[in-house]
Motif scaffolding. Sequence first.
Motif, mmCIF file in Angstrom:
data_model
loop_
_atom_site.group_PDB
_atom_site.id
_atom_site.type_symbol
_atom_site.label_atom_id
_atom_site.label_comp_id
_atom_site.label_asym_id
_atom_site.label_seq_id
_atom_site.Cartn_x
_atom_site.Cartn_y
_atom_site.Cartn_z
ATOM 1 N N PRO A 101 8.382 -5.752 2.018
ATOM 2 C CA PRO A 101 7.757 -4.792 1.094
ATOM 3 C C PRO A 101 6.260 -4.629 1.325
ATOM 4 O O PRO A 101 5.724 -3.521 1.195
ATOM 5 C CB PRO A 101 8.064 -5.398 -0.282
ATOM 6 C CG PRO A 101 9.300 -6.208 -0.089
ATOM 7 C CD PRO A 101 9.206 -6.752 1.299
ATOM 8 N N GLU A 102 5.564 -5.715 1.658
ATOM 9 C CA GLU A 102 4.121 -5.625 1.867
ATOM 10 C C GLU A 102 3.795 -4.701 3.045
ATOM 11 O O GLU A 102 2.797 -3.968 3.016
ATOM 12 C CB GLU A 102 3.529 -7.013 2.113
ATOM 13 C CG GLU A 102 3.609 -7.962 0.918
ATOM 14 C CD GLU A 102 4.997 -8.566 0.741
ATOM 15 O OE1 GLU A 102 5.886 -8.363 1.618
ATOM 16 O OE2 GLU A 102 5.206 -9.255 -0.278
ATOM 17 N N GLY A 105 4.408 -1.114 1.926
ATOM 18 C CA GLY A 105 3.331 -0.711 1.032
ATOM 19 C C GLY A 105 2.068 -0.346 1.789
ATOM 20 O O GLY A 105 1.392 0.634 1.451
ATOM 21 N N GLU A 106 1.736 -1.122 2.808
ATOM 22 C CA GLU A 106 0.543 -0.815 3.602
ATOM 23 C C GLU A 106 0.729 0.491 4.377
ATOM 24 O O GLU A 106 -0.215 1.281 4.522
ATOM 25 C CB GLU A 106 0.244 -1.961 4.560
ATOM 26 C CG GLU A 106 -0.979 -1.747 5.437
ATOM 27 C CD GLU A 106 -2.229 -1.457 4.625
ATOM 28 O OE1 GLU A 106 -3.011 -0.573 5.045
ATOM 29 O OE2 GLU A 106 -2.437 -2.096 3.568
ATOM 30 N N ARG A 109 -0.133 3.467 2.448
ATOM 31 C CA ARG A 109 -1.571 3.707 2.334
ATOM 32 C C ARG A 109 -2.174 4.222 3.642
ATOM 33 O O ARG A 109 -3.054 5.089 3.635
ATOM 34 C CB ARG A 109 -2.285 2.422 1.901
ATOM 35 C CG ARG A 109 -1.965 1.991 0.470
ATOM 36 C CD ARG A 109 -2.758 0.765 0.052
ATOM 37 N NE ARG A 109 -2.287 -0.446 0.708
ATOM 38 C CZ ARG A 109 -1.310 -1.213 0.240
ATOM 39 N NH1 ARG A 109 -0.681 -0.876 -0.873
ATOM 40 N NH2 ARG A 109 -0.947 -2.301 0.884
ATOM 41 N N ARG A 129 10.768 1.936 -1.177
ATOM 42 C CA ARG A 129 9.315 1.946 -1.021
ATOM 43 C C ARG A 129 8.772 3.243 -0.420
ATOM 44 O O ARG A 129 7.659 3.652 -0.755
ATOM 45 C CB ARG A 129 8.892 0.765 -0.123
ATOM 46 C CG ARG A 129 9.327 -0.592 -0.652
ATOM 47 C CD ARG A 129 8.405 -1.074 -1.736
ATOM 48 N NE ARG A 129 8.895 -2.320 -2.328
ATOM 49 C CZ ARG A 129 8.139 -3.136 -3.041
ATOM 50 N NH1 ARG A 129 6.870 -2.850 -3.231
ATOM 51 N NH2 ARG A 129 8.651 -4.230 -3.560
#
Length: 394
Positions: A101-102, A105-106, A109, A129
Motif C-alpha cells: 500500500p505504501e 500511495g506514493e 502522489r 488504492r
Amino acid sequence: MPYEPPEDFMRALHDLLGRVPTPFYAYDLRRIEERTRRYLEAFPTARVFYALKANPRLRLLERLRSQGLGAEAVSLGEVVRAYVAGFMPDEVVLNGPVKPPEVLGELARSGVPTLVADSRADLERIAQRLPEARVLLRLNPDLPVDTHPHLATGRGDSQFGVLPEDWPDVFARGRELGLEMRGLHVHLGSNLHNPADFAARLEVLQRLRERVGPLEVLDLGGGFGLDLDPRDLAPGMFALARAYGAELWIEPGRALVADAGVLVARVWAEKRTRRRYLLLDAGMTAFLRPLLYGARHPVRPLYASERTAVYDLAGPACESGDVLARDVELPVPREGDAVAFLEAGAYGEAMHLDYLDHPRPGAYAWDGARWEVWRRPGRLPALWEDEPDRAEYL
C-alpha cells in the motif's frame, strides 16, 4: 564468440586507468547506441521499454529516452528514478510481484505508471488504492526455459504471474473491479539464447487467445540473449500481437547494454594454494553475477607479458565464493597490472553490494572522444552516514 570492444575503447581504458581509482566500470556509448538501434529497427511499430534493473544510470536513461524508449521498472525507486531522468508516467511500466500500500500511495502522489499486476491479490490492492490505474496482468506461461534457475521467471514453479488456466478469470476480475485492464504481460526470464523458448511462448499465447479475445496491449517482456538477432524473433511476435488485435510492447535490458560495459580491476598478488590465483581489488561486492548466476565473463589483460599462465581470479572478500573467473589463461602480471571483465554492462554495477563496507566503483562512459562521469566512486563515510551517531529511539 564474445563481442570484442574496439581498439580505441581499449586504449581509452588505459588512459582512464591513470586517472581514476580501481575498480571501475566503463561503457562504450557507441555500442549501446548500436544495440538500441538494432532493436528499434527490428520492432519499428512496437513500444520499446528499457528494463532499468540492467543498468539504471541517469545519464544512460536520458539518452535512451531521447531515442524514443520508455522505461520498465520493478520498484518504486526505479519508477522515481525514471521520472527524474525525464520519463512521463505513460512512458513507464511498473512490474514486480509485490506492490505494498505504501508504494501505491506514493505513486498516487508522484504519478501512476502502467502497472503490471502479478496476482489476484495485486489486482485487489491496486483497485483499492489506484482505481483508475492502467493495468496489464502478468502471465506465467509454465515453460521450462533454457537459462540459469535464478533467471527463469516463466517456469510454473516460479513466484511470478498467473498460470494460463487461471489467467482469464483473474483478468475478468480486474474488469469487475473497474480497472482499465489493457492487456497481457509475459516475461520468460533473462539471458535466453534458445529461439525455441520464444516459439513455445507463442504457442501458449495462441491457445490462450481463444479464451481471452482482443486486447489493447501484448507485452512480451525481454530476456533477449546477446547472440540472438531480434529480426528473427520480431515476425512471430508481431503476428501474435495482430491475432490479439493488440499493440506489441517489449522490454529489452541486458540486450542493450551488457557487452558495452567492462569492469576494470587491478592485480595485487599472485599466489598458490592447490590452485593458482590472481588476487584483485574487485570481487563479489563489485560484481555479483559470477557468484549469483554462475556467470562466465571473458577477461582481457590491459598489460603485456611474454609468459602466460592459467589462473583463478579472486576478490578481496573473506568468502570462498568470491571468485570472478576460473581457469583463465593470461599473461603473467606484475603487481598493479589491470584486467577487464567483458560483457559487464548489465547487472554488474547495478548489483553493487555495501557488504564489507566496500565503496561502490565509479562509472564512466566513452563517446569516442572523451569520458563522461556516470557515477562518482563511493566514499567510505557515505556507508554509515545514515546510522545514528548516538542512541536514537522510536
